[in-house]
Design a protein around this motif. Structure first.
Motif, PDB file in Angstrom:
ATOM      1  N   GLY A 265       0.836  -1.191   0.000  1.00 33.65           N
ATOM      2  CA  GLY A 265       0.000   0.000   0.000  1.00 33.65           C
ATOM      3  C   GLY A 265       0.872   1.242   0.000  1.00 33.65           C
ATOM      4  O   GLY A 265       2.089   1.167  -0.183  1.00 33.65           O
ATOM      5  N   CYS A 266       0.242   2.377   0.223  1.00 32.07           N
ATOM      6  CA  CYS A 266       1.006   3.613   0.173  1.00 32.07           C
ATOM      7  C   CYS A 266       0.264   4.744   0.890  1.00 32.07           C
ATOM      8  O   CYS A 266      -0.875   4.581   1.343  1.00 32.07           O
ATOM      9  CB  CYS A 266       1.289   4.014  -1.276  1.00 32.07           C
ATOM     10  SG  CYS A 266      -0.173   4.011  -2.335  1.00 32.07           S
ATOM     11  N   HIS A 267       0.938   5.874   0.962  1.00 29.35           N
ATOM     12  CA  HIS A 267       0.351   7.104   1.491  1.00 29.35           C
ATOM     13  C   HIS A 267       0.523   8.181   0.432  1.00 29.35           C
ATOM     14  O   HIS A 267       1.607   8.364  -0.099  1.00 29.35           O
ATOM     15  CB  HIS A 267       1.047   7.514   2.792  1.00 29.35           C
ATOM     16  CG  HIS A 267       0.588   8.833   3.325  1.00 29.35           C
ATOM     17  ND1 HIS A 267      -0.760   9.134   3.504  1.00 29.35           N
ATOM     18  CD2 HIS A 267       1.271   9.945   3.710  1.00 29.35           C
ATOM     19  CE1 HIS A 267      -0.873  10.359   3.978  1.00 29.35           C
ATOM     20  NE2 HIS A 267       0.345  10.880   4.108  1.00 29.35           N
ATOM     21  N   CYS A 269      -0.928   8.025  -2.546  1.00 30.61           N
ATOM     22  CA  CYS A 269      -0.616   7.170  -3.684  1.00 30.61           C
ATOM     23  C   CYS A 269      -0.780   7.909  -5.010  1.00 30.61           C
ATOM     24  O   CYS A 269      -1.800   8.575  -5.226  1.00 30.61           O
ATOM     25  CB  CYS A 269      -1.547   5.953  -3.715  1.00 30.61           C
ATOM     26  SG  CYS A 269      -1.520   4.939  -2.239  1.00 30.61           S
ATOM     27  N   GLU A 271      -1.757   8.038  -8.924  1.00 25.19           N
ATOM     28  CA  GLU A 271      -2.831   7.313  -9.626  1.00 25.19           C
ATOM     29  C   GLU A 271      -2.311   6.098 -10.372  1.00 25.19           C
ATOM     30  O   GLU A 271      -3.016   5.108 -10.530  1.00 25.19           O
ATOM     31  CB  GLU A 271      -3.535   8.259 -10.604  1.00 25.19           C
ATOM     32  CG  GLU A 271      -4.314   9.378  -9.910  1.00 25.19           C
ATOM     33  CD  GLU A 271      -5.050  10.243 -10.913  1.00 25.19           C
ATOM     34  OE1 GLU A 271      -4.980   9.952 -12.123  1.00 25.19           O
ATOM     35  OE2 GLU A 271      -5.688  11.216 -10.472  1.00 25.19           O
ATOM     36  N   HIS A 274      -1.652   1.878  -8.563  1.00 28.22           N
ATOM     37  CA  HIS A 274      -2.580   0.761  -8.381  1.00 28.22           C
ATOM     38  C   HIS A 274      -2.416   0.104  -7.004  1.00 28.22           C
ATOM     39  O   HIS A 274      -2.663  -1.092  -6.837  1.00 28.22           O
ATOM     40  CB  HIS A 274      -2.396  -0.302  -9.481  1.00 28.22           C
ATOM     41  CG  HIS A 274      -2.522   0.252 -10.860  1.00 28.22           C
ATOM     42  ND1 HIS A 274      -3.710   0.781 -11.347  1.00 28.22           N
ATOM     43  CD2 HIS A 274      -1.605   0.387 -11.851  1.00 28.22           C
ATOM     44  CE1 HIS A 274      -3.530   1.205 -12.586  1.00 28.22           C
ATOM     45  NE2 HIS A 274      -2.255   0.983 -12.913  1.00 28.22           N
ATOM     46  N   LEU A 275      -1.976   0.900  -6.011  1.00 28.95           N
ATOM     47  CA  LEU A 275      -1.816   0.405  -4.644  1.00 28.95           C
ATOM     48  C   LEU A 275      -2.898   0.987  -3.756  1.00 28.95           C
ATOM     49  O   LEU A 275      -3.465   2.043  -4.048  1.00 28.95           O
ATOM     50  CB  LEU A 275      -0.438   0.779  -4.095  1.00 28.95           C
ATOM     51  CG  LEU A 275       0.773   0.105  -4.750  1.00 28.95           C
ATOM     52  CD1 LEU A 275       2.064   0.734  -4.241  1.00 28.95           C
ATOM     53  CD2 LEU A 275       0.770  -1.396  -4.485  1.00 28.95           C
ATOM     54  N   GLU A 276      -3.175   0.288  -2.668  1.00 25.06           N
ATOM     55  CA  GLU A 276      -4.201   0.735  -1.732  1.00 25.06           C
ATOM     56  C   GLU A 276      -3.679   1.906  -0.887  1.00 25.06           C
ATOM     57  O   GLU A 276      -2.558   1.875  -0.384  1.00 25.06           O
ATOM     58  CB  GLU A 276      -4.605  -0.417  -0.818  1.00 25.06           C
ATOM     59  CG  GLU A 276      -5.704  -0.045   0.174  1.00 25.06           C
ATOM     60  CD  GLU A 276      -6.056  -1.180   1.099  1.00 25.06           C
ATOM     61  OE1 GLU A 276      -6.905  -0.977   2.014  1.00 25.06           O
ATOM     62  OE2 GLU A 276      -5.478  -2.283   0.945  1.00 25.06           O
ATOM     63  N   GLU A 277      -4.507   2.927  -0.722  1.00 25.59           N
ATOM     64  CA  GLU A 277      -4.164   4.048   0.155  1.00 25.59           C
ATOM     65  C   GLU A 277      -4.390   3.609   1.607  1.00 25.59           C
ATOM     66  O   GLU A 277      -5.526   3.501   2.069  1.00 25.59           O
ATOM     67  CB  GLU A 277      -5.045   5.256  -0.174  1.00 25.59           C
ATOM     68  CG  GLU A 277      -4.887   6.432   0.774  1.00 25.59           C
ATOM     69  CD  GLU A 277      -3.522   7.087   0.729  1.00 25.59           C
ATOM     70  OE1 GLU A 277      -2.972   7.355   1.814  1.00 25.59           O
ATOM     71  OE2 GLU A 277      -3.007   7.338  -0.381  1.00 25.59           O
ATOM     72  N   LEU A 278      -3.284   3.371   2.321  1.00 22.81           N
ATOM     73  CA  LEU A 278      -3.362   2.889   3.694  1.00 22.81           C
ATOM     74  C   LEU A 278      -3.287   4.017   4.717  1.00 22.81           C
ATOM     75  O   LEU A 278      -3.764   3.875   5.839  1.00 22.81           O
ATOM     76  CB  LEU A 278      -2.239   1.881   3.964  1.00 22.81           C
ATOM     77  CG  LEU A 278      -2.308   0.568   3.166  1.00 22.81           C
ATOM     78  CD1 LEU A 278      -1.096  -0.297   3.466  1.00 22.81           C
ATOM     79  CD2 LEU A 278      -3.594  -0.181   3.497  1.00 22.81           C
ATOM     80  N   TYR A 282      -1.422   3.988   9.471  1.00 19.96           N
ATOM     81  CA  TYR A 282      -1.188   2.550   9.339  1.00 19.96           C
ATOM     82  C   TYR A 282       0.305   2.256   9.447  1.00 19.96           C
ATOM     83  O   TYR A 282       0.732   1.364  10.199  1.00 19.96           O
ATOM     84  CB  TYR A 282      -1.727   2.041   7.999  1.00 19.96           C
ATOM     85  CG  TYR A 282      -1.399   0.588   7.705  1.00 19.96           C
ATOM     86  CD1 TYR A 282      -2.231  -0.435   8.135  1.00 19.96           C
ATOM     87  CD2 TYR A 282      -0.235   0.249   6.998  1.00 19.96           C
ATOM     88  CE1 TYR A 282      -1.922  -1.774   7.870  1.00 19.96           C
ATOM     89  CE2 TYR A 282       0.088  -1.077   6.743  1.00 19.96           C
ATOM     90  CZ  TYR A 282      -0.762  -2.083   7.183  1.00 19.96           C
ATOM     91  OH  TYR A 282      -0.452  -3.403   6.937  1.00 19.96           O
TER      92      TYR A 282
END
Length: 430
Positions: A265-267, A269, A271, A274-278, A282
């Motif tokens: 995931g990422c912070h 992110c 566009e 394609h990773l989840e905004e955690l 987190y």
């Protein structure tokens, strides 16, 4: 007749003596009255030397005579050194901007950089329920003979270690014995006391690939491994007598998070990721869990470890790269300021993970993991940052120049010095 003349002579002598004694008594009384009023209204002179000109009196703030006393119904053993307020201090700092050589980072040397106001130097931290002795550099060095210290974390840790070094410099000059390639990690030695103090650069406390220059400008996202601690500091822990560990602000940066060697995931992110905004919370929770579990294990440390909560910034009307400023020249009260949401989130995570580790990982007899909750103490010191004076005389050529403001780090000398007063008291008296 002779008898009568002698009586008259004696009368005149007695009258003369009475007048003389009365004159002396009146003179003494008048002199004492004059001295009393002179002392009551004469200014207090600050004993500060160096490149800046010391003010002739403390800030013009009324302080009751009992401001620095402890209420008689207070139990001192229950004193909370972190709960208090800032009160005027006519003495000012124990060092100056020029009295500790080149130890102060140029961005924090506010007075050399031309900051015109000096009132921010004349305040001291006063706990509500007890007295906090003024930092005694000689006492600290004597207590720390043959010991090793490390300040582990980000640029605020560097800010803090420079403060301590400058205070100790008033007794003994430290010798720099090590620095890394980028001069971000350093070590100093006090030969007369065989004390070593290190500054270990590890802004995330976890392994991370960082692509950022000295002004905080990034060319790529941080690659942060949440499940791997940074060996730069973990490898040193078993050899340290004291360590102060801290982090916080770096977790607000845009980053890709990795666990088990894979991006999860990422912070902030992009566009295309394609990773989840955690979210940063987190990542901070996961990292601090690993940090606290590591230092709670007795085999990973031999001495006392302090975890310091993150310090608040005071940017107004913007942030670091969006025109934020901090122009205040004196502290505010608790009622005049509220902690920013992001700082509250960071502190809640810090307190939560610290308490969890103590509860789950440590025995009742092991008090070697301690909390330094300085967030509230520094929250009210909006006046203590470099602001525009993180660079040398920014307005000499143009008084309306637009410059980068620093409302995150602390001027040296400045409010961060009083963290050392609290730390010495904790060490000396448990």
């Amino acid at each position: 007749m002779k008898l009568k003349l002698m009586s008259v002579s004696m009368i005149f002598k007695n009258v003369f003596l009475i007048k003389l004694v009365s004159a002396i008594l009146i003179t003494v009384f008048a002199l004492r009255l004059f001295i009393f009023h002179f002392n009551e209204f004469s200014p207090v002179f600050a004993s500060v030397t160096g490149n800046f000109v010391a003010r002739l009196s403390p800030p013009a703030v009324f302080v009751p005579e009992n401001e620095d006393l402890v209420p008689q119904d207070i139990e001192l053993e229950k004193c909370d050194l972190f709960a208090g307020k800032w009160i005027p201090d006519s003495l000012g700092p124990i060092y100056t901007n020029s009295s500790c050589g080149t130890l102060i980072d140029g961005h924090q040397n506010c007075i050399t950089n031309g900051r015109p106001d000096l009132d921010f130097l004349y305040w001291k931290w006063k706990p509500h329920d007890c007295l906090l002795p003024r930092f005694d550099a000689r006492r600290f060095l004597q207590l720390m003979r043959n010991k090793s210290w490390a300040f582990i974390g980000d640029s605020i840790s560097r800010n803090h270690v420079e403060s301590l070094l400058c205070m100790l410099y008033t007794v003994e000059e430290p010798v720099e014995v090590y620095h890394d390639k980028e001069y971000k990690s350093k070590r100093w030695h006090f030969p007369l006391h065989n004390l070593t103090i290190s500054n270990i650069w590890s802004p995330f406390l976890a392994q991370a690939a960082i692509f950022e220059d000295m002004n905080g400008v990034s060319t790529a996202l941080v690659q942060l491994h949440l499940d791997k601690l940074d060996e730069t500091w973990t490898s040193l822990m078993p050899s340290l007598d004291y360590a102060i560990i801290s982090t916080g602000k770096w977790f607000l940066k845009s980053a890709v998070y990795h666990e088990n060697a894979k991006p999860v995931g990422c912070h902030n992110c992009p566009e295309s990721s394609h990773l989840e905004e955690l979210g940063f919370d987190y990542a901070y929770n996961a990292t601090l869990r690993n940090v606290m579990d590591f230092i709670a294990e007795e085999t990973n440390r031999k001495g006392t470890v302090f975890f310091r909560t993150s310090t608040p910034d005071h940017f107004q009307n913007g942030e670091w790269h969006s025109g934020g400023t901090c122009k205040q020249t004196e502290p505010v009260s608790d009622e005049e300021i509220e902690i920013k949401d992001v700082h509250k989130i960071l502190r809640d995570i810090e307190l939560g993970q610290f308490k969890r580790a103590v509860r789950e990982k440590m025995s009742q007899d092991d008090g070697n993991l301690k909390l330094l909750d300085f967030t509230g103490m520094l929250l009210t010191r909006l006046d203590g940052h470099p602001g525009a004076y993180r660079q040398f005389r920014p307005f000499d050529k143009d008084k309306n120049a637009k410059v980068q403001n620093d409302c995150l780090h602390w001027c040296l000398p400045g409010p961060i010095d009083y963290l050392n007063d609290v730390i010495l008291e904790l060490i000396a008296n448990g």
